[in-house]
Motif scaffolding. Sequence first.
Motif, PDB file in Angstrom:
ATOM      1  N   ALA A  28       1.163  -1.433  -0.109  1.00 47.05           N
ATOM      2  CA  ALA A  28       0.239  -0.385   0.300  1.00 47.05           C
ATOM      3  C   ALA A  28       0.680   1.351   0.049  1.00 47.05           C
ATOM      4  O   ALA A  28       0.631   1.670  -0.690  1.00 47.05           O
ATOM      5  CB  ALA A  28      -0.817   0.016   0.919  1.00 47.05           C
ATOM      6  N   ARG A  29       2.006   0.980   0.734  1.00 42.47           N
ATOM      7  CA  ARG A  29       3.068   2.244   0.413  1.00 42.47           C
ATOM      8  C   ARG A  29       3.260   3.115  -0.819  1.00 42.47           C
ATOM      9  O   ARG A  29       3.408   4.496  -0.721  1.00 42.47           O
ATOM     10  CB  ARG A  29       3.725   2.179   1.328  1.00 42.47           C
ATOM     11  N   ALA A  30       3.276   2.260  -1.663  1.00 41.84           N
ATOM     12  CA  ALA A  30       3.874   2.656  -3.000  1.00 41.84           C
ATOM     13  C   ALA A  30       2.955   3.868  -3.417  1.00 41.84           C
ATOM     14  O   ALA A  30       4.117   4.569  -4.161  1.00 41.84           O
ATOM     15  CB  ALA A  30       3.994   1.869  -3.647  1.00 41.84           C
ATOM     16  N   PHE A  31       1.739   3.929  -2.610  1.00 41.84           N
ATOM     17  CA  PHE A  31       0.869   4.425  -2.846  1.00 41.84           C
ATOM     18  C   PHE A  31       1.055   5.860  -3.352  1.00 41.84           C
ATOM     19  O   PHE A  31      -0.636   6.880  -2.690  1.00 41.84           O
ATOM     20  CB  PHE A  31      -0.523   3.633  -3.540  1.00 41.84           C
ATOM     21  N   VAL A  36       9.299   7.234  -2.026  1.00 42.81           N
ATOM     22  CA  VAL A  36       9.068   6.379  -3.209  1.00 42.81           C
ATOM     23  C   VAL A  36       9.101   7.813  -3.929  1.00 42.81           C
ATOM     24  O   VAL A  36       9.165   6.950  -5.351  1.00 42.81           O
ATOM     25  CB  VAL A  36       7.802   4.948  -2.851  1.00 42.81           C
ATOM     26  N   HIS A  37       8.441   8.096  -4.145  1.00 45.71           N
ATOM     27  CA  HIS A  37       8.376   9.303  -5.287  1.00 45.71           C
ATOM     28  C   HIS A  37       9.140  10.546  -5.602  1.00 45.71           C
ATOM     29  O   HIS A  37       9.542  10.274  -6.801  1.00 45.71           O
ATOM     30  CB  HIS A  37       7.229  10.576  -4.469  1.00 45.71           C
ATOM     31  N   ALA A  38      10.099  10.340  -4.879  1.00 48.42           N
ATOM     32  CA  ALA A  38      11.324  10.501  -5.204  1.00 48.42           C
ATOM     33  C   ALA A  38      11.991   9.737  -6.231  1.00 48.42           C
ATOM     34  O   ALA A  38      12.841  10.015  -6.932  1.00 48.42           O
ATOM     35  CB  ALA A  38      12.112  10.903  -4.165  1.00 48.42           C
ATOM     36  N   THR A 203      -4.542  12.692  -6.064  1.00 45.12           N
ATOM     37  CA  THR A 203      -4.307  11.142  -6.084  1.00 45.12           C
ATOM     38  C   THR A 203      -2.952  11.130  -6.548  1.00 45.12           C
ATOM     39  O   THR A 203      -2.126  10.951  -7.274  1.00 45.12           O
ATOM     40  CB  THR A 203      -5.700  11.094  -7.111  1.00 45.12           C
ATOM     41  N   ASP A 204      -2.681   9.273  -6.077  1.00 45.09           N
ATOM     42  CA  ASP A 204      -1.170   9.061  -7.179  1.00 45.09           C
ATOM     43  C   ASP A 204      -1.469   8.608  -8.555  1.00 45.09           C
ATOM     44  O   ASP A 204      -2.465   7.868  -8.734  1.00 45.09           O
ATOM     45  CB  ASP A 204      -0.882   7.493  -5.722  1.00 45.09           C
ATOM     46  N   PRO A 331       4.611  13.525  -3.782  1.00 45.18           N
ATOM     47  CA  PRO A 331       3.778  12.100  -3.421  1.00 45.18           C
ATOM     48  C   PRO A 331       2.103  12.331  -2.744  1.00 45.18           C
ATOM     49  O   PRO A 331       1.299  13.560  -2.841  1.00 45.18           O
ATOM     50  CB  PRO A 331       4.622  12.244  -2.365  1.00 45.18           C
ATOM     51  N   GLY A 332       1.093  11.049  -3.470  1.00 48.67           N
ATOM     52  CA  GLY A 332       0.080  11.142  -3.893  1.00 48.67           C
ATOM     53  C   GLY A 332      -0.500  12.965  -4.516  1.00 48.67           C
ATOM     54  O   GLY A 332      -1.859  13.356  -3.972  1.00 48.67           O
TER      55      GLY A 332
END
Length: 438
Positions: A28-31, A36-38, A203-204, A331-332
């Motif tokens: 779930a964290r990936a979203f 993760v965004h960086a 939203t991601d 992020p997100g």
Amino acid sequence: MSTPPDTDPLAAWVDRTREGIGEGRFPARAFNDPAVHALEQERLFSRAWCFLAHESEIPEPGDYVTRYLGNNNLIVARDEEGAVHAHLNMCRHRGNVMCKAEMGNASHFRCSYHGWTYKNSGELIGVPYLKEGYQERLKRKDWGLVRVRVASYEGLVFGCLAPDAPSLEEYLGDFTFYLDLYLKHGSGGVEVHGPPDHWTAETDWKICAENFAGDGYHTPVAHQWGFNLGYFPSSGSTHSQGWAVSIPGRGHGIGLGHSPAFPPFGGFPDDLVEDMKRTLSPEQAEVFARTRTAVGTVFPNLSFLMQPFSLVPGEPGVRFVTMRLYHPAGPGRMEMYSWCLVPRDASQEYKDQAYRAYTLAFGQAGTFEQDDFENWTKVTRSAASTMVRDVDFPYVMGMGSDPDRDFPGPGHAVVPYVNDTNFRNLWSRWGDYLAGEA
Ligand code: FES
Ligand SMILES: [Fe+2]
């Protein structure tokens, strides 16, 4: 024996995530996660071919749009000779933003700070006080706008920041067979019906990329109103029959929904259908004839959808195409660009009807769009909570199912269309990039 300390927790997380994808799990964290965004900016958007514009958005010399590739703002322009270029939207003198409009026509861009001027092909041609100030120390030819590699497929212009990445042709691979289902609508191809709808959402981008890689599972639930009120012509049963097709190792995927009651090539003007069949290969025409809804994602963040929609409930409906780009703005957080594509050779009446259907369903206030973003925004919010850091989602639907060997198109085709196979392929490719292996 003691294990060495984990020097890079994010790298270890990426490794564990890749293992999990093989077993049908995704975190779930990936979203919604800043790290993760960086990493996506660093490893994915710096190497993948990403969509920039459709050629019909900039048909004339001097036409331009500004778009993002990762976190880089670019000017995508057609020069005076007709060639399309993409350049970083940044003045080489001190870094000011060169072009502040989203679209327009200009032979030159003049910086609002100290006045450096560039041609729409990127060359620096004007420097105030050049002779007196720089005394021959500045050569204009060395200080053009920073250029980005571009390539096109059937009017789609893509950019890539990595000089050593494979060609666009190789990147798209066999997915062009399916892209043609959206693009080869007669010998004139397709064009945009005006500028894109463009909005921001909490939203991601990956949630949208996954949904459009063939999430037929959500349709009868999230978009139930359409079934109930008669806006989906000949939709048959709730969950579509049909195929989920992925291009292994490339990340691209498409869901091809089949409804036996829906007529082949239905929803297009009769006079266009013969030309469409001639433009497509026999295998593509066969797939097209059996497809009611086609929803696909070009890895990483470009999607297409073609489906019929009844402007008057219960009537046969018009088939429209939307193309959408999910720009990761943080992020997100994302910026959505959403276009309606129409056959260039179709009548204005059909083009306007298709645009109306698109706007009602997938424009920024479209009914489907509202349904989807209500869910996607909540998923994104959930994904940022602390308890979610060790929570996975199941991706086991259709795992281990055999491919349909009679399917006439390339790639890995499985039945039914409601399936996680495309998503495992999508996240597996994403994992390759994040691990630095693509
Ligand atoms: S920053 Fe553009 S001319 Fe100085
Ligand atoms: Fe949806």
